[in-house]
Each structure stands twice: as structure tokens, then as C-alpha cells.
Write a protein that holds these residues in place. Sequence first.
Motif, PDB file in Angstrom:
ATOM      1  N   HIS A 238       0.790  -1.224   0.000  1.00  0.00           N
ATOM      2  CA  HIS A 238       0.000   0.000   0.000  1.00  0.00           C
ATOM      3  C   HIS A 238       0.827   1.281   0.000  1.00  0.00           C
ATOM      4  O   HIS A 238       0.321   2.338  -0.389  1.00  0.00           O
ATOM      5  N   THR A 239       2.088   1.230   0.445  1.00  0.00           N
ATOM      6  CA  THR A 239       2.885   2.454   0.439  1.00  0.00           C
ATOM      7  C   THR A 239       3.101   2.904  -1.007  1.00  0.00           C
ATOM      8  O   THR A 239       2.742   4.023  -1.382  1.00  0.00           O
ATOM      9  N   LEU A 240       3.648   2.034  -1.833  1.00  0.00           N
ATOM     10  CA  LEU A 240       3.796   2.360  -3.249  1.00  0.00           C
ATOM     11  C   LEU A 240       2.463   2.279  -3.990  1.00  0.00           C
ATOM     12  O   LEU A 240       2.185   3.085  -4.876  1.00  0.00           O
ATOM     13  N   GLY A 241       1.614   1.321  -3.610  1.00  0.00           N
ATOM     14  CA  GLY A 241       0.326   1.166  -4.287  1.00  0.00           C
ATOM     15  C   GLY A 241      -0.554   2.389  -4.159  1.00  0.00           C
ATOM     16  O   GLY A 241      -1.160   2.848  -5.136  1.00  0.00           O
ATOM     17  N   HIS A 242      -0.643   2.955  -2.952  1.00  0.00           N
ATOM     18  CA  HIS A 242      -1.447   4.161  -2.755  1.00  0.00           C
ATOM     19  C   HIS A 242      -0.874   5.338  -3.534  1.00  0.00           C
ATOM     20  O   HIS A 242      -1.620   6.157  -4.090  1.00  0.00           O
ATOM     21  N   ALA A 243       0.459   5.454  -3.568  1.00  0.00           N
ATOM     22  CA  ALA A 243       1.071   6.553  -4.317  1.00  0.00           C
ATOM     23  C   ALA A 243       0.753   6.429  -5.806  1.00  0.00           C
ATOM     24  O   ALA A 243       0.433   7.432  -6.469  1.00  0.00           O
ATOM     25  N   ILE A 244       0.818   5.210  -6.330  1.00  0.00           N
ATOM     26  CA  ILE A 244       0.476   4.988  -7.735  1.00  0.00           C
ATOM     27  C   ILE A 244      -0.996   5.277  -7.980  1.00  0.00           C
ATOM     28  O   ILE A 244      -1.377   5.959  -8.946  1.00  0.00           O
ATOM     29  N   GLU A 245      -1.860   4.789  -7.088  1.00  0.00           N
ATOM     30  CA  GLU A 245      -3.303   5.029  -7.222  1.00  0.00           C
ATOM     31  C   GLU A 245      -3.607   6.513  -7.185  1.00  0.00           C
ATOM     32  O   GLU A 245      -4.391   7.024  -7.995  1.00  0.00           O
ATOM     33  N   SER A 246      -2.991   7.224  -6.252  1.00  0.00           N
ATOM     34  CA  SER A 246      -3.223   8.664  -6.125  1.00  0.00           C
ATOM     35  C   SER A 246      -2.754   9.412  -7.363  1.00  0.00           C
ATOM     36  O   SER A 246      -3.433  10.320  -7.862  1.00  0.00           O
ATOM     37  N   THR A 255      -5.360   6.791 -17.093  1.00  0.00           N
ATOM     38  CA  THR A 255      -6.601   6.084 -16.785  1.00  0.00           C
ATOM     39  C   THR A 255      -6.602   5.714 -15.306  1.00  0.00           C
ATOM     40  O   THR A 255      -5.639   5.139 -14.802  1.00  0.00           O
ATOM     41  N   THR A 256      -7.676   6.047 -14.606  1.00  0.00           N
ATOM     42  CA  THR A 256      -7.761   5.763 -13.175  1.00  0.00           C
ATOM     43  C   THR A 256      -7.651   4.264 -12.922  1.00  0.00           C
ATOM     44  O   THR A 256      -8.267   3.451 -13.617  1.00  0.00           O
ATOM     45  N   LEU A 257      -6.842   3.906 -11.917  1.00  0.00           N
ATOM     46  CA  LEU A 257      -6.697   2.515 -11.527  1.00  0.00           C
ATOM     47  C   LEU A 257      -7.640   2.191 -10.370  1.00  0.00           C
ATOM     48  O   LEU A 257      -7.828   3.017  -9.476  1.00  0.00           O
ATOM     49  N   LEU A 258      -8.224   1.001 -10.384  1.00  0.00           N
ATOM     50  CA  LEU A 258      -8.951   0.528  -9.217  1.00  0.00           C
ATOM     51  C   LEU A 258      -7.965   0.299  -8.082  1.00  0.00           C
ATOM     52  O   LEU A 258      -6.770   0.070  -8.297  1.00  0.00           O
ATOM     53  N   ASP A 300       1.799  -0.172 -18.021  1.00  0.00           N
ATOM     54  CA  ASP A 300       3.001   0.536 -18.472  1.00  0.00           C
ATOM     55  C   ASP A 300       3.089   1.869 -17.734  1.00  0.00           C
ATOM     56  O   ASP A 300       2.302   2.787 -17.982  1.00  0.00           O
ATOM     57  N   ILE A 301       4.030   1.950 -16.814  1.00  0.00           N
ATOM     58  CA  ILE A 301       4.245   3.179 -16.058  1.00  0.00           C
ATOM     59  C   ILE A 301       5.393   3.933 -16.705  1.00  0.00           C
ATOM     60  O   ILE A 301       6.522   3.438 -16.775  1.00  0.00           O
ATOM     61  N   ASP A 302       5.116   5.122 -17.186  1.00  0.00           N
ATOM     62  CA  ASP A 302       6.127   5.947 -17.850  1.00  0.00           C
ATOM     63  C   ASP A 302       7.255   6.272 -16.872  1.00  0.00           C
ATOM     64  O   ASP A 302       7.004   6.819 -15.796  1.00  0.00           O
ATOM     65  N   PRO A 303       8.507   5.941 -17.221  1.00  0.00           N
ATOM     66  CA  PRO A 303       9.623   6.277 -16.328  1.00  0.00           C
ATOM     67  C   PRO A 303       9.691   7.754 -15.947  1.00  0.00           C
ATOM     68  O   PRO A 303      10.202   8.095 -14.881  1.00  0.00           O
ATOM     69  N   ASN A 304       9.141   8.604 -16.821  1.00  0.00           N
ATOM     70  CA  ASN A 304       9.140  10.040 -16.513  1.00  0.00           C
ATOM     71  C   ASN A 304       8.207  10.387 -15.351  1.00  0.00           C
ATOM     72  O   ASN A 304       8.266  11.505 -14.835  1.00  0.00           O
ATOM     73  N   THR A 305       7.340   9.418 -14.958  1.00  0.00           N
ATOM     74  CA  THR A 305       6.420   9.678 -13.847  1.00  0.00           C
ATOM     75  C   THR A 305       6.908   9.079 -12.530  1.00  0.00           C
ATOM     76  O   THR A 305       6.285   9.295 -11.497  1.00  0.00           O
ATOM     77  N   TYR A 306       7.998   8.320 -12.567  1.00  0.00           N
ATOM     78  CA  TYR A 306       8.479   7.673 -11.344  1.00  0.00           C
ATOM     79  C   TYR A 306       8.673   8.687 -10.215  1.00  0.00           C
ATOM     80  O   TYR A 306       8.246   8.462  -9.077  1.00  0.00           O
ATOM     81  N   GLN A 307       9.337   9.786 -10.524  1.00  0.00           N
ATOM     82  CA  GLN A 307       9.633  10.762  -9.475  1.00  0.00           C
ATOM     83  C   GLN A 307       8.357  11.409  -8.953  1.00  0.00           C
ATOM     84  O   GLN A 307       8.223  11.656  -7.749  1.00  0.00           O
ATOM     85  N   GLY A 308       7.407  11.666  -9.843  1.00  0.00           N
ATOM     86  CA  GLY A 308       6.135  12.252  -9.403  1.00  0.00           C
ATOM     87  C   GLY A 308       5.392  11.329  -8.452  1.00  0.00           C
ATOM     88  O   GLY A 308       4.783  11.786  -7.478  1.00  0.00           O
ATOM     89  N   ILE A 309       5.448  10.024  -8.724  1.00  0.00           N
ATOM     90  CA  ILE A 309       4.825   9.047  -7.827  1.00  0.00           C
ATOM     91  C   ILE A 309       5.578   9.001  -6.501  1.00  0.00           C
ATOM     92  O   ILE A 309       4.982   9.012  -5.417  1.00  0.00           O
ATOM     93  N   MET A 310       6.909   8.988  -6.574  1.00  0.00           N
ATOM     94  CA  MET A 310       7.716   8.933  -5.357  1.00  0.00           C
ATOM     95  C   MET A 310       7.509  10.162  -4.478  1.00  0.00           C
ATOM     96  O   MET A 310       7.560  10.077  -3.247  1.00  0.00           O
ATOM     97  N   ASP A 311       7.246  11.301  -5.100  1.00  0.00           N
ATOM     98  CA  ASP A 311       7.005  12.519  -4.321  1.00  0.00           C
ATOM     99  C   ASP A 311       5.774  12.386  -3.428  1.00  0.00           C
ATOM    100  O   ASP A 311       5.664  13.062  -2.393  1.00  0.00           O
ATOM    101  N   LEU A 312       4.833  11.514  -3.829  1.00  0.00           N
ATOM    102  CA  LEU A 312       3.617  11.317  -3.039  1.00  0.00           C
ATOM    103  C   LEU A 312       3.855  10.429  -1.819  1.00  0.00           C
ATOM    104  O   LEU A 312       3.030  10.398  -0.905  1.00  0.00           O
ATOM    105  N   LEU A 313       4.964   9.710  -1.790  1.00  0.00           N
ATOM    106  CA  LEU A 313       5.221   8.779  -0.687  1.00  0.00           C
ATOM    107  C   LEU A 313       5.321   9.495   0.655  1.00  0.00           C
ATOM    108  O   LEU A 313       4.979   8.924   1.693  1.00  0.00           O
ATOM    109  N   ILE A 314       5.788  10.735   0.651  1.00  0.00           N
ATOM    110  CA  ILE A 314       5.987  11.449   1.912  1.00  0.00           C
ATOM    111  C   ILE A 314       4.669  11.697   2.627  1.00  0.00           C
ATOM    112  O   ILE A 314       4.626  11.917   3.841  1.00  0.00           O
TER     113      ILE A 314
END
Length: 356
Positions: A238-246, A255-258, A300-314
Motif C-alpha cells: 500500500h505504500t507504493l500502491g497508494h502513491a500509484i493510485e493517487s 486512466t484511473t486505476l482501481l 506501463d508506467i512511464d519512467p518520466n512519472t516515477y519521481q512524481g509518484i515517489m514525491d507522493l510517498l511522503i
Amino acid sequence: MKPIVSKDSTVFFGQECYTTLNNYLEKANHSKICILVDSNTHEYCLSLFMSKIEKEYDIEVIEIESGEIHKTIETCSGIWNALSELGMDRKSLMINLGGGVITDIGGFIACTYKRGITYINIPTSLLAMVDASVGGKTGVDLGNLKNMVGVISESEMVLIDTEYLTTLPVNQMCSGFAEMLKHGLIQDRQYWEKISDLSQLDFEDLDQMIYDSVVIKNKIVFEDPTEQNIRKYLNFGHTLGHAIESFYLTHPEKTTLLHGEAIAIGMIMEAYLSTQVLSLSSDDLEYISQVILATFPKIDIDPNTYQGIMDLLIHDKKNEKGNIYFVLLSAIGEAKYNCTASDELILKSFEYYASL
């Protein structure tokens, strides 16, 4: 099936649900009853539920739009106003008939309206049956941040009737299956292996699978209701999953993920972290990845979005003093909470998922 008793609530199954509910309604003598539904459960589930009520009661129905995007304080405000206009008092009862969004937001509304009225959860999705309706977590999202506002307070009872699942599309069933897989990964390898091959299972097995999953979650919650220690196990994936979902929830081009789809990704990535931080074997990592990808096609998660997702982890609720904490696996069925991982390892977990 024998009811599952928690600290302040009881989960009932099958037709016993309605016997229990009707006896309760007759004795409780609530001043009013409100049923909260979304547009889907209003259409597909409400008539079935109403057919099970044996006597006439003063019942009102409030409908909201379906979907995580509506799990907001703004939606709450509309429902609080509706409850007030309907004359709901502190002797009223709220019945939440729906999936995880309905049980989350409905529970939060009941806990806060007039400083708390009684509520009952009747989950109609697999996800809500095995996860969202059990354990007393209620709440809403704050923007794109998941479940940031809420309280922990259990419902009067939870009624699980798998007949409602016949109304679900396949992707919604799979979304709930992710949480069942998680329960096996954190607590019970035998359960994991039992449910990991869906080709060997049929709908008749589902009641027992749900029951076993609720037993696993309830055991953890019973020992740690306010998530001071072992309840954190339930956050695996859920730590990474919630960040990806958000991230996908509010990104205009995604596209919104369930929930379960995002958690499935998070479990694979956090299983990879488990091989780097703890002792999870590479064979078990491959096993976990294959099982999850057999049900949840790779995104397919765009590598250019990795940092944006990681920023949500905090913003994750499990974090303390600026540290990002993960639940990781030392083996299938054995979890450890309050684990940390470097940004470099987190990036490698994205790369691992992309390589599959």
C-alpha cells in the motif's frame, strides 16, 4: 458459517445476516433508518437488500455518484446536510450498502454526524467484504491523497452476502482479490498457495475464501485495533500502491486505476524491496510476481512519472518524522513493519516491475 467477533463488532455471513439484522431492527427501535448507496448499488443491490427486510420501517435512501473520485469532504457535506434535512437524530441508524467507497465514507459520516450515530456495513464488492468493511477504518481522501481524513470506529455489525457479487464486473472482482492475496502474503503461506491458482477455484469456493481472509484480517485488528504495531502488516503493497493510485487518480492523461489494481503493482514492487532489504528469496519474488500478473495485467508506467509518484510517498499515513516506512516480507507469510528503503532501491523497484 460461524460469525467472526471483533472487539466492538461482529461479521455475519450468508442468510444468517438477515435473520440477525431483522432481529436487531425489531429490538433497537431506531427513530429513522438511512441507507447510503451509490448509483451502482442503488440499481443492482438495493432491491435485493430491501426484499430481506421483514417489517416496515421509516427508511430513507441517499445516493451518491460511484467512484473513488467522489470520496471527498465535499460529498460528506452534502450527505450531512441531507441527513439533517431528513430529521435524522442520534437514535437513527445508517446502513452503508456498497463497496469500499461507501463503507469508508458512510462510516465516517455516521461517526461524525451529531458526534456519532450507529451504522451497519453491508459490503457489496469483494474488496469491501475482505478489507474495507472490517476493522473500523473510515475516512475520505484529501485531494489525491488517500484516506487522509477519518476515524477508526467499528460498525454495529457487518453483513457479508456473496449474492451481491453476481452484479460485479470482472475488474471489480479482481480488485478485491488483490487484498486476499495480500492477506496470504503477510500471514499465511498455505492460504496464499490455496488461492494463488484461480484456475483451480470456482464460485462455490468463494464463501470460504472470503471467510478465511476476514479471519486473517480480524485476528490482526483484534490484537492491534489502532495500528500501533502489527496492524501495519495490512499495509503491505500500500505504500507504493497508494502513491500509484493517487497519481493516476488525478493525472489528466492517465486512466484511473482501481484500488486493487494499484495495490497489485505495489505488492510486486514491495516484494522486490523485500529481496533487497530483508530475506525474501528471488524464487519467492518470481512466484509472487507471476501469480499477481496472472490476474492483473501489467500497467506501463512511464519512467518520466516515477519521481512524481515517489514525491507522493511522503504523504503516506504510516510515515513518521519524515521517514517513509514500508511493510516488507522476510518470506511468504512473514512480514515486518517499519522498514525503510533508499530512493535508489525504490527506483529499482519500478525498474523491476517494468522488466516483467
